[in-house]
Every structure is written in C-alpha cells, then in structure tokens.
Design a protein around this motif. Structure first.
Motif, PDB file in Angstrom:
ATOM      1  N   LEU A 219       7.810   2.591  38.120  1.00 50.74           N
ATOM      2  CA  LEU A 219       7.135   3.337  37.063  1.00 50.74           C
ATOM      3  C   LEU A 219       7.475   4.827  37.149  1.00 50.74           C
ATOM      4  CD1 LEU A 219       3.569   1.725  36.853  1.00 50.74           C
ATOM      5  CD2 LEU A 219       5.486   1.484  35.260  1.00 50.74           C
ATOM      6  N   GLY A 220       7.538   5.350  38.371  1.00 51.40           N
ATOM      7  CA  GLY A 220       7.897   6.757  38.529  1.00 51.40           C
ATOM      8  C   GLY A 220       9.296   7.045  38.039  1.00 51.40           C
ATOM      9  N   GLN A 221      10.234   6.149  38.315  1.00 51.62           N
ATOM     10  CA  GLN A 221      11.606   6.336  37.839  1.00 51.62           C
ATOM     11  C   GLN A 221      11.691   6.194  36.327  1.00 51.62           C
ATOM     12  OE1 GLN A 221      13.307   3.270  40.334  1.00 51.62           O
ATOM     13  NE2 GLN A 221      14.117   4.774  41.809  1.00 51.62           N
ATOM     14  N   GLN A 222      10.872   5.309  35.749  1.00 51.38           N
ATOM     15  CA  GLN A 222      10.841   5.200  34.288  1.00 51.38           C
ATOM     16  C   GLN A 222      10.345   6.497  33.660  1.00 51.38           C
ATOM     17  OE1 GLN A 222       8.755   1.759  32.787  1.00 51.38           O
ATOM     18  NE2 GLN A 222       9.738   0.352  34.241  1.00 51.38           N
ATOM     19  N   VAL A 223       9.333   7.090  34.269  1.00 47.81           N
ATOM     20  CA  VAL A 223       8.819   8.370  33.773  1.00 47.81           C
ATOM     21  C   VAL A 223       9.920   9.419  33.789  1.00 47.81           C
ATOM     22  CG1 VAL A 223       7.301  10.295  34.373  1.00 47.81           C
ATOM     23  CG2 VAL A 223       6.402   7.969  34.345  1.00 47.81           C
ATOM     24  N   PHE A 224      10.673   9.483  34.885  1.00 45.28           N
ATOM     25  CA  PHE A 224      11.737  10.473  34.996  1.00 45.28           C
ATOM     26  C   PHE A 224      12.799  10.252  33.919  1.00 45.28           C
ATOM     27  CE2 PHE A 224      15.616  12.330  36.667  1.00 45.28           C
ATOM     28  CZ  PHE A 224      15.170  13.551  37.165  1.00 45.28           C
ATOM     29  N   GLN A 225      13.172   9.001  33.667  1.00 44.94           N
ATOM     30  CA  GLN A 225      14.189   8.724  32.650  1.00 44.94           C
ATOM     31  C   GLN A 225      13.669   9.020  31.243  1.00 44.94           C
ATOM     32  OE1 GLN A 225      17.276   8.221  33.220  1.00 44.94           O
ATOM     33  NE2 GLN A 225      17.093   7.960  35.442  1.00 44.94           N
ATOM     34  N   MET A 226      12.395   8.724  30.991  1.00 43.41           N
ATOM     35  CA  MET A 226      11.820   9.076  29.685  1.00 43.41           C
ATOM     36  C   MET A 226      11.803  10.583  29.490  1.00 43.41           C
ATOM     37  SD  MET A 226       8.653   6.465  28.886  1.00 43.41           S
ATOM     38  CE  MET A 226       7.838   6.545  30.487  1.00 43.41           C
ATOM     39  N   ALA A 227      11.444  11.325  30.539  1.00 43.36           N
ATOM     40  CA  ALA A 227      11.403  12.781  30.449  1.00 43.36           C
ATOM     41  C   ALA A 227      12.798  13.356  30.257  1.00 43.36           C
ATOM     42  CB  ALA A 227      10.754  13.357  31.707  1.00 43.36           C
ATOM     43  N   THR A 228      13.806  12.742  30.891  1.00 46.24           N
ATOM     44  CA  THR A 228      15.191  13.192  30.715  1.00 46.24           C
ATOM     45  C   THR A 228      15.621  13.018  29.263  1.00 46.24           C
ATOM     46  OG1 THR A 228      15.752  12.646  33.002  1.00 46.24           O
ATOM     47  CG2 THR A 228      17.570  12.847  31.451  1.00 46.24           C
ATOM     48  N   GLN A 229      15.308  11.861  28.668  1.00 40.98           N
ATOM     49  CA  GLN A 229      15.664  11.649  27.269  1.00 40.98           C
ATOM     50  C   GLN A 229      14.900  12.597  26.355  1.00 40.98           C
ATOM     51  OE1 GLN A 229      18.149   9.432  26.296  1.00 40.98           O
ATOM     52  NE2 GLN A 229      17.919  10.701  24.451  1.00 40.98           N
TER      53      GLN A 229
END
Length: 466
Positions: A219-229
């Motif tokens: 979930l933390g990595q998903q948050v980071f990828q969403m924030a990057t996009q």
C-alpha cells in the motif's frame, strides 16, 4: 562558526552591484574603514554582518559558510585529481575561501573536459576504434546526481506544492491511500486499476485515464506511485522548467531528471515538510520511530531527511546513500558539503558495508575524513523478496550521516563521546584520492602519486602488487 575572512567575496559583491565602499558600508550600518578592513582580510566576517547582507541584498548566508567552502573544496579536489600535479589541500582551501568564483570556474572547465571526453569516446566507438580519450564517461544518471547536489537535494517549489495538495485533499498519514485515490478521481478523472504483479510498477493511459499499478506493490508503494503520477498531472510545467539546466546536457538526462523530480514530489507529499520536520525534531531524528508515525519504510525516511533544507526551517543537513554488497552506490544525496568522490570510489572502513553482516540492525560510526572533518553515520540494511520461490530479491545498505556538530540532536549519539578524537574511525573518499598512505585497506596508490617502496625492508606494501 570559525573566523571567516571573506574580503574577496565582499569586493566581488560590491562590484557586481556597482557600489562604492562608502555606499556598501552605509547599507550595512558600519563605517567605511571597518568595511575596508573586512575587504582586506584584516578582520573576519561576523554573523551580524552576514545577517545584514541577507536582509539588505537577499544574499544567502550559506554562500559565506564553512559548509559551502567545504563543498567547493571537495569538488575542486575531484577536478584536479586527474591533472597530474599534486595540489595541497591548503592551496585549495585558500582558493575556495578567497576566490570561490575561480574555483567554480575550474570545476565547470573540468566538467566540460569530461563531456568532451564522453563525446570523443562515443565517436571512437562509432568508428570502431578500440581506444578512448579518457577513463570515465559522465553518464546521464551522474548528471542528474549533480543536478540535485547543486540544489542541496532540496526543491522548494515541489515541497510547497506537496504541502498545498496534502492540505487541500485532507490527507493524513493513515488515510493517504484512500485520499489520493479520491483526489485523482475527483480532480483529474483518473481511475486506479491494480493488475497482476510484473516488472512495470506503474503505467498511465491518458486516453482512458487509467492508472495501472502492479499488484506486487505494498500500500505504501502504491501511494508513492500514485503521488509520482500526480506530479506529472499537476506539476508538469514546473518540472519541465526545472530540467532546463546546463548541468543536464542531453535528453536522456533531462528525462531522468523529470522522473527524479516527480519522485521527489511523491516523497514530499507522503512526508509533508512542516509536519515531518516537526516530528523529526520531536523524536530526535529516530528513523524507525518516524517510520511508524508516517507508515513508511526506513529508506523512505532517510531519503526525506536528506531534503530538509528550506531556508526558513532547516533540519539537520544529512547525507544519504544506498549501496549494494558489491560497493555500487545506487543513490547518493547530500544536503550539505559531504559527498564521496566521483573518482575515488568508496572506503571499506565505512560502517555502511558492515551493515550487510548484521542485517536489520542499526549501526553507528563516528568517522573522520582525511581533511579532519568528522561525521556521525547511521547504517542499516533494507531488503525485499523476489516475490516467488527461487527469484532473487534485493538487499541494500542505507547510510545516513551528518557533521559531528549536529550529532547531539540525534538519538543515535546517545552513549557516544562525540568530543573524543580517538573514537573516530579514519575513512576516506576512495583509494584514488585518499591521502592516508598507511591505511591497511588501501587497494592502490593515489592518482598521480608513487608510493616509496624499499625492497630491502620488510615493511608491508599497503596494496596488492601481484
């Protein structure tokens, strides 16, 4: 702050603004004779005058600081290491203190030389020649590293944007995943789709406005990828403007810099500057405790700690590195003067490498460089599995360091005698540029220097000869 004699810099400041001595003295509220003594290096520059320069002219006092001087010295040592002539550290220090513009020009000329070598190597390869003009090519990722290093690993415009979005979206450490999903949908019409695990962690289709994330992400990595996009969706113009920089000399470097800036924004959104700095100071920079508060990992906290250099609210200036067992440095960020040489490699006496022998344990080291500057380092391993039986995972050692004068603010200094010189381990910036001739771990002599060897004496040779 040690006594700083900055007469040449003051004269240059006055000449750039076309001011007479009397006019500058009046602006600073001092006598013309006192200013003359400052410009002639008969008196040191004091903190009140530095603050006055900042108030009147908007001059960053960091330009007159010991840290800035040390950064310049380190970069100049890299530049002259390949020159063939030994230049004493005292000479470089004098140049950095009194003629910093000359030092920066020397560094720029060396960079142009390396770029010319790179172009020559490429042409030679295209022609099928088996020779090169130099021994090292400045790769795009190295250009990006220099790009962030020149900014002290701090990008204020992205930090401000991240805090604004964090506030407007009503995010919090424990609700950030759902909050980002809602923000992407409501603000940009982007839907999240989590698919099968694979090598591509994130892909975005502008036509369908679907953001695909790998199911193998936490979930933390998903948050980071969403924030990057989100960075590309909301801050594309700002990121593009930042990448128009002479340090980035080719399109591939600029593309990498765009990704690096988007990742910077993602970290700033997950760990907003003001909240994170306040928590870091309250917890005495306890990395694992901060990870619990914000729900992120050890590496993410360390990386963010190395960016806290907002002029109005600075944190401890940290240096951050990530290395593998083979000694490759895959991440290297510095908020201040320290960095390992681009020429010399790394030092085996550095505690970061010992972390692999004690996985998961936080290690500490007081380390001293050849120039006498001393640092406190914290190191620990981080790892992830390959996702299936038989697939290799990833293991890195994370290092976070700061100058010894800041060490008292860290929980990791407890029980250490920070004032005892004997407590420091002598390390270097790599054998090619390290000046410690008797180091038991030396692999080869410094560039441009021969080691005195007497075949009639039984003294051990401190590097392999066969």
């Amino acid at each position: 702050m040690r006594k700083a004699y900055m007469g040449v810099r003051l004269r240059r400041l006055r000449e750039e603004r076309n001011l007479k001595q009397v006019e500058l003295a009046q602006a600073l509220g001092i006598s013309a004779s006192y200013l003359n003594q400052l410009e002639q290096n008969q008196r040191p520059l004091t903190v009140p005058i530095l603050l006055k320069l900042n108030a009147v002219f908007g001059i960053d006092v960091q330009l007159f600081s010991e840290d800035e001087e040390a950064r310049l010295i380190t970069d100049m040592r890299d530049a002259v290491a390949e020159g063939g002539e030994s230049i004493a550290l005292a000479e470089l220090r004098e140049l950095a203190a009194n003629m910093p513009a000359v030092g920066r020009t020397l560094i720029a000329l060396h960079r142009r030389y390396r770029d010319a070598v790179e172009r020559g190597d490429v042409m030679a390869a295209q022609l099928g020649d088996d020779w090169t003009l130099g021994t090292r090519v400045r790769q795009p990722f190295e250009q990006v590293r220099d790009f962030f290093y020149a900014r002290r690993n701090h990008v204020e415009v992205l930090d401000e944007a991240a805090e604004r979005i964090y506030r407007d979206a009503g995010l919090s450490p424990r609700t950030i995943h759902a909050g980002l999903v809602a923000w992407l949908r409501g603000k940009h019409g982007v839907e999240l789709a989590v698919g099968e695990a694979g090598p591509v962690q994130r892909s975005y289709d502008p036509a369908t406005r679907l953001l695909h994330l790998s199911a193998g992400l936490t979930l933390g990595q998903q948050v980071f990828q969403m924030a990057t996009q989100l960075a590309f969706l909301e801050l594309d113009e700002a990121i593009g403007t930042l990448t128009v920089d002479p340090i980035l000399i080719d399109d591939e470097a600029r593309r990498l810099a765009r990704i690096g800036l988007a990742n910077y924004f993602a970290g700033a959104l997950v760990l907003p500057y003001g909240d994170f700095l306040a928590a870091a100071e309250a917890e005495h920079y306890d990395i694992e405790r901060l990870g619990e508060i914000f729900g992120v990992g050890f590496e993410t906290v360390c990386h963010r700690l190395s960016t806290l250099q907002r002029p109005s609210a600075r944190g401890v200036p940290f240096f951050f590195v990530r290395v593998d067992r083979a000694g490759n440095i895959s991440k290297r960020q510095s908020a201040t003067d320290f960095h390992f040489s681009r020429v010399g490699g790394t030092c085996p006496l550095w505690k970061v490498y010992e972390a692999f022998a004690q996985p998961g344990r936080v290690l500490r080291q007081i380390a001293q460089m050849p120039d006498g500057r001393t640092y406190l380092w914290v190191a620990r391993t981080v790892m992830s599995s390959g996702g299936a039986f038989g697939k290799p995972g990833k293991t890195f050692a994370i290092g976070l360091g700061c100058d010894i004068r800041h060490a008292g603010q860290l929980v990791y200094s407890r029980g250490l005698d920070l004032s005892d010189p004997a407590a420091a381990t002598p390390i270097g910036a790599g054998c090619k540029v390290c000046e410690r001739p008797a180091c038991p771990q030396r692999a080869f002599p410094p560039i441009g220097r021969a080691l005195a060897i007497d075949e009639n004496r039984a003294a051990p040779v401190p590097y392999p000869v066969a």
